[in-house]
Design a protein around this motif. Structure first.
Motif, PDB file in Angstrom:
ATOM      1  N   ALA A 108      23.546  73.898  15.922  1.00 24.67           N
ATOM      2  CA  ALA A 108      23.048  72.303  15.572  1.00 24.67           C
ATOM      3  C   ALA A 108      22.139  72.327  14.563  1.00 24.67           C
ATOM      4  CB  ALA A 108      22.042  71.740  16.289  1.00 24.67           C
ATOM      5  N   ALA A 109      22.061  73.312  13.337  1.00 20.54           N
ATOM      6  CA  ALA A 109      21.544  73.460  12.581  1.00 20.54           C
ATOM      7  C   ALA A 109      21.472  72.888  11.524  1.00 20.54           C
ATOM      8  CB  ALA A 109      21.737  75.166  11.846  1.00 20.54           C
ATOM      9  N   GLU A 110      22.812  72.649  10.869  1.00 20.15           N
ATOM     10  CA  GLU A 110      23.466  71.868  10.172  1.00 20.15           C
ATOM     11  C   GLU A 110      22.825  70.147  10.049  1.00 20.15           C
ATOM     12  OE1 GLU A 110      25.389  72.950  12.323  1.00 20.15           O
ATOM     13  OE2 GLU A 110      25.624  74.883  10.735  1.00 20.15           O
ATOM     14  N   PHE A 111      22.337  69.987   9.102  1.00 19.70           N
ATOM     15  CA  PHE A 111      21.343  68.771   8.943  1.00 19.70           C
ATOM     16  C   PHE A 111      20.832  67.825   9.331  1.00 19.70           C
ATOM     17  CE2 PHE A 111      23.939  70.599   5.580  1.00 19.70           C
ATOM     18  CZ  PHE A 111      23.149  71.182   4.010  1.00 19.70           C
ATOM     19  N   GLY A 112      20.096  68.014  10.653  1.00 18.64           N
ATOM     20  CA  GLY A 112      19.841  67.921  12.121  1.00 18.64           C
ATOM     21  C   GLY A 112      21.141  66.929  12.824  1.00 18.64           C
ATOM     22  N   SER A 113      22.323  68.088  12.616  1.00 24.01           N
ATOM     23  CA  SER A 113      22.912  67.919  13.409  1.00 24.01           C
ATOM     24  C   SER A 113      22.539  68.183  15.118  1.00 24.01           C
ATOM     25  CB  SER A 113      24.549  68.415  12.913  1.00 24.01           C
ATOM     26  OG  SER A 113      25.077  68.286  14.194  1.00 24.01           O
ATOM     27  N   VAL A 114      22.997  67.198  16.027  1.00 24.18           N
ATOM     28  CA  VAL A 114      23.158  67.399  17.294  1.00 24.18           C
ATOM     29  C   VAL A 114      23.768  68.628  17.773  1.00 24.18           C
ATOM     30  CG1 VAL A 114      22.144  65.119  18.168  1.00 24.18           C
ATOM     31  CG2 VAL A 114      24.586  65.564  17.811  1.00 24.18           C
ATOM     32  N   PRO A 115      22.577  69.194  18.592  1.00 27.94           N
ATOM     33  CA  PRO A 115      24.158  70.701  19.183  1.00 27.94           C
ATOM     34  C   PRO A 115      25.728  70.310  19.593  1.00 27.94           C
ATOM     35  CG  PRO A 115      21.725  70.851  20.034  1.00 27.94           C
ATOM     36  CD  PRO A 115      22.026  69.161  19.867  1.00 27.94           C
ATOM     37  N   CYS A 116      26.039  70.994  18.958  1.00 28.40           N
ATOM     38  CA  CYS A 116      27.806  70.199  18.327  1.00 28.40           C
ATOM     39  C   CYS A 116      28.654  72.013  19.237  1.00 28.40           C
ATOM     40  CB  CYS A 116      28.200  69.802  17.971  1.00 28.40           C
ATOM     41  SG  CYS A 116      28.494  70.426  16.264  1.00 28.40           S
ATOM     42  N   GLY A 117      30.027  71.611  19.662  1.00 28.48           N
ATOM     43  CA  GLY A 117      30.619  72.961  19.626  1.00 28.48           C
ATOM     44  C   GLY A 117      31.267  72.987  18.574  1.00 28.48           C
ATOM     45  N   TRP A 118      31.019  74.568  18.208  1.00 30.01           N
ATOM     46  CA  TRP A 118      32.347  74.581  16.729  1.00 30.01           C
ATOM     47  C   TRP A 118      33.765  75.904  16.993  1.00 30.01           C
ATOM     48  CZ3 TRP A 118      31.914  73.346  11.969  1.00 30.01           C
ATOM     49  CH2 TRP A 118      31.187  72.147  11.753  1.00 30.01           C
ATOM     50  N   VAL A 119      34.690  75.532  16.468  1.00 26.52           N
ATOM     51  CA  VAL A 119      35.804  76.812  16.623  1.00 26.52           C
ATOM     52  C   VAL A 119      35.863  77.090  15.373  1.00 26.52           C
ATOM     53  CG1 VAL A 119      37.927  76.512  17.019  1.00 26.52           C
ATOM     54  CG2 VAL A 119      37.116  75.061  18.242  1.00 26.52           C
TER      55      VAL A 119
ATOM     56  N   ALA B 115      47.532  77.886  21.639  1.00 32.46           N
ATOM     57  CA  ALA B 115      46.480  77.052  20.825  1.00 32.46           C
ATOM     58  C   ALA B 115      45.704  75.943  22.402  1.00 32.46           C
ATOM     59  CB  ALA B 115      46.951  77.000  19.555  1.00 32.46           C
ATOM     60  N   SER B 116      46.854  75.506  22.971  1.00 34.63           N
ATOM     61  CA  SER B 116      46.527  73.684  23.256  1.00 34.63           C
ATOM     62  C   SER B 116      45.494  75.494  24.473  1.00 34.63           C
ATOM     63  CB  SER B 116      47.507  73.430  24.110  1.00 34.63           C
ATOM     64  OG  SER B 116      48.409  72.932  22.763  1.00 34.63           O
ATOM     65  N   ALA B 117      46.570  75.917  24.697  1.00 37.51           N
ATOM     66  CA  ALA B 117      45.121  76.723  26.222  1.00 37.51           C
ATOM     67  C   ALA B 117      44.114  76.907  25.941  1.00 37.51           C
ATOM     68  CB  ALA B 117      46.178  77.719  27.069  1.00 37.51           C
ATOM     69  N   LEU B 118      43.558  77.827  24.711  1.00 38.81           N
ATOM     70  CA  LEU B 118      42.696  78.491  24.225  1.00 38.81           C
ATOM     71  C   LEU B 118      41.570  76.890  23.687  1.00 38.81           C
ATOM     72  CD1 LEU B 118      43.922  80.602  21.975  1.00 38.81           C
ATOM     73  CD2 LEU B 118      42.844  81.116  23.924  1.00 38.81           C
ATOM     74  N   LEU B 119      42.328  76.342  23.312  1.00 34.48           N
ATOM     75  CA  LEU B 119      41.233  75.668  23.537  1.00 34.48           C
ATOM     76  C   LEU B 119      40.509  74.617  24.097  1.00 34.48           C
ATOM     77  CD1 LEU B 119      39.646  72.891  20.872  1.00 34.48           C
ATOM     78  CD2 LEU B 119      42.314  71.561  20.868  1.00 34.48           C
ATOM     79  N   GLY B 120      41.624  74.591  25.210  1.00 28.82           N
ATOM     80  CA  GLY B 120      41.530  73.565  26.656  1.00 28.82           C
ATOM     81  C   GLY B 120      40.000  74.313  27.029  1.00 28.82           C
ATOM     82  N   ALA B 121      40.008  76.331  26.957  1.00 32.06           N
ATOM     83  CA  ALA B 121      39.102  76.889  27.640  1.00 32.06           C
ATOM     84  C   ALA B 121      37.882  76.367  26.919  1.00 32.06           C
ATOM     85  CB  ALA B 121      39.579  78.242  27.435  1.00 32.06           C
ATOM     86  N   ALA B 122      37.891  76.684  25.455  1.00 35.62           N
ATOM     87  CA  ALA B 122      36.622  75.606  24.826  1.00 35.62           C
ATOM     88  C   ALA B 122      35.966  74.666  25.145  1.00 35.62           C
ATOM     89  CB  ALA B 122      37.440  75.582  23.368  1.00 35.62           C
ATOM     90  N   ARG B 123      36.425  73.639  25.702  1.00 32.76           N
ATOM     91  CA  ARG B 123      36.470  72.462  25.533  1.00 32.76           C
ATOM     92  C   ARG B 123      35.473  72.211  27.007  1.00 32.76           C
ATOM     93  NH1 ARG B 123      40.598  67.901  24.203  1.00 32.76           N
ATOM     94  NH2 ARG B 123      39.594  66.785  25.169  1.00 32.76           N
ATOM     95  N   ARG B 124      36.797  73.674  28.071  1.00 38.42           N
ATOM     96  CA  ARG B 124      35.728  73.275  28.995  1.00 38.42           C
ATOM     97  C   ARG B 124      34.614  73.824  29.299  1.00 38.42           C
ATOM     98  NH1 ARG B 124      41.261  74.034  30.618  1.00 38.42           N
ATOM     99  NH2 ARG B 124      40.384  76.147  30.071  1.00 38.42           N
ATOM    100  N   ARG B 125      34.183  75.212  28.371  1.00 40.97           N
ATOM    101  CA  ARG B 125      32.909  75.898  28.065  1.00 40.97           C
ATOM    102  C   ARG B 125      31.788  75.047  27.008  1.00 40.97           C
ATOM    103  NH1 ARG B 125      31.577  81.327  27.543  1.00 40.97           N
ATOM    104  NH2 ARG B 125      29.368  81.698  26.740  1.00 40.97           N
ATOM    105  N   PHE B 126      32.289  74.389  26.992  1.00 42.55           N
ATOM    106  CA  PHE B 126      31.469  73.203  25.093  1.00 42.55           C
ATOM    107  C   PHE B 126      30.858  72.638  26.850  1.00 42.55           C
ATOM    108  CE2 PHE B 126      34.260  74.692  21.165  1.00 42.55           C
ATOM    109  CZ  PHE B 126      33.248  75.700  21.737  1.00 42.55           C
ATOM    110  N   ARG B 127      31.674  71.683  27.413  1.00 44.24           N
ATOM    111  CA  ARG B 127      31.524  70.499  28.678  1.00 44.24           C
ATOM    112  C   ARG B 127      30.125  71.038  29.495  1.00 44.24           C
ATOM    113  NH1 ARG B 127      36.469  68.815  29.452  1.00 44.24           N
ATOM    114  NH2 ARG B 127      37.421  68.498  27.851  1.00 44.24           N
ATOM    115  N   GLU B 128      30.387  71.996  29.659  1.00 48.61           N
ATOM    116  CA  GLU B 128      29.262  72.702  31.083  1.00 48.61           C
ATOM    117  C   GLU B 128      28.499  73.359  30.053  1.00 48.61           C
ATOM    118  OE1 GLU B 128      31.447  76.801  31.790  1.00 48.61           O
ATOM    119  OE2 GLU B 128      33.576  75.764  33.158  1.00 48.61           O
ATOM    120  N   GLU B 129      27.907  73.543  28.832  1.00 49.35           N
ATOM    121  CA  GLU B 129      26.923  73.308  27.912  1.00 49.35           C
ATOM    122  C   GLU B 129      25.891  71.766  27.944  1.00 49.35           C
ATOM    123  OE1 GLU B 129      25.302  76.525  28.450  1.00 49.35           O
ATOM    124  OE2 GLU B 129      26.545  77.943  29.298  1.00 49.35           O
ATOM    125  N   GLY B 130      26.513  71.233  27.938  1.00 43.74           N
ATOM    126  CA  GLY B 130      26.445  69.877  27.617  1.00 43.74           C
ATOM    127  C   GLY B 130      26.821  69.583  26.173  1.00 43.74           C
TER     128      GLY B 130
END
Length: 147
Positions: free
Chosen positions: A69-80, A95-110
């Motif tokens: 969340a370091a960019e210009f006051g941005s709220v915490p977000c996931g970055w690929v 690639a879809s499976a990888l992105l799906g796993a990342a999305r799940r991980r990001f959601r779990e972290e709020g």
């Protein structure tokens, strides 16, 4: 059937270097060694991760993600941070499976938003992310070449 994902380990370094070199034309083992240390190492930040899909005799693909969340006051977000798929596994759901796993991980972290950066002339990667719901965000990346 969607490929299954798993967390990357230090033993995946050579495969990530191999896949990246297939796309960039250059092997960068020192670069990836540093990335593995930052994202997967013992002292890595718990907000970083790497996932992979196995493909027979090596990795079919990888993705590195992080929460920041370091960019210009941005709220915490996931970055690929990086994603790569062995050309032999393109259009097979890797690639879809990888992105799906990342999305799940990001959601779990709020996290409620995922971002990435793609070269504007990399049409296949842009098309992939756009087909998965990504669109232009509220920030515009600017740069200045230094002499």
């Amino acid at each position: 059937m969607t490929p299954s994902t798993r967390l990357l380990t230090s033993g995946d370094l050579e495969e990530v270097v191999r896949i990246d070199a297939l796309h960039t034309g250059e092997a960068k083992p020192a670069y990836w060694q540093r990335i593995f240390g930052e994202f997967l190492g013992r002292d890595s930040d718990p907000r970083t991760f790497g996932v992979g899909v196995d493909g027979g005799e090596g990795l079919a693909g990888y993705l590195f993600g992080e929460i920041r969340a370091a960019e210009f006051g941005s709220v915490p977000c996931g970055w690929v941070f990086a994603v790569g798929v062995d050309p032999g596994f393109l259009r097979g759901g890797t690639a879809s499976a990888l992105l799906g796993a990342a999305r799940r991980r990001f959601r779990e972290e709020g996290v409620g938003t995922v971002r990435t950066m793609v070269r504007r002339n990399n049409v296949p990667v842009l098309s992939f992310f756009r087909s998965r719901g990504f669109h232009g965000g509220p920030y515009v990346q600017l740069e200045l070449e230094l002499e």
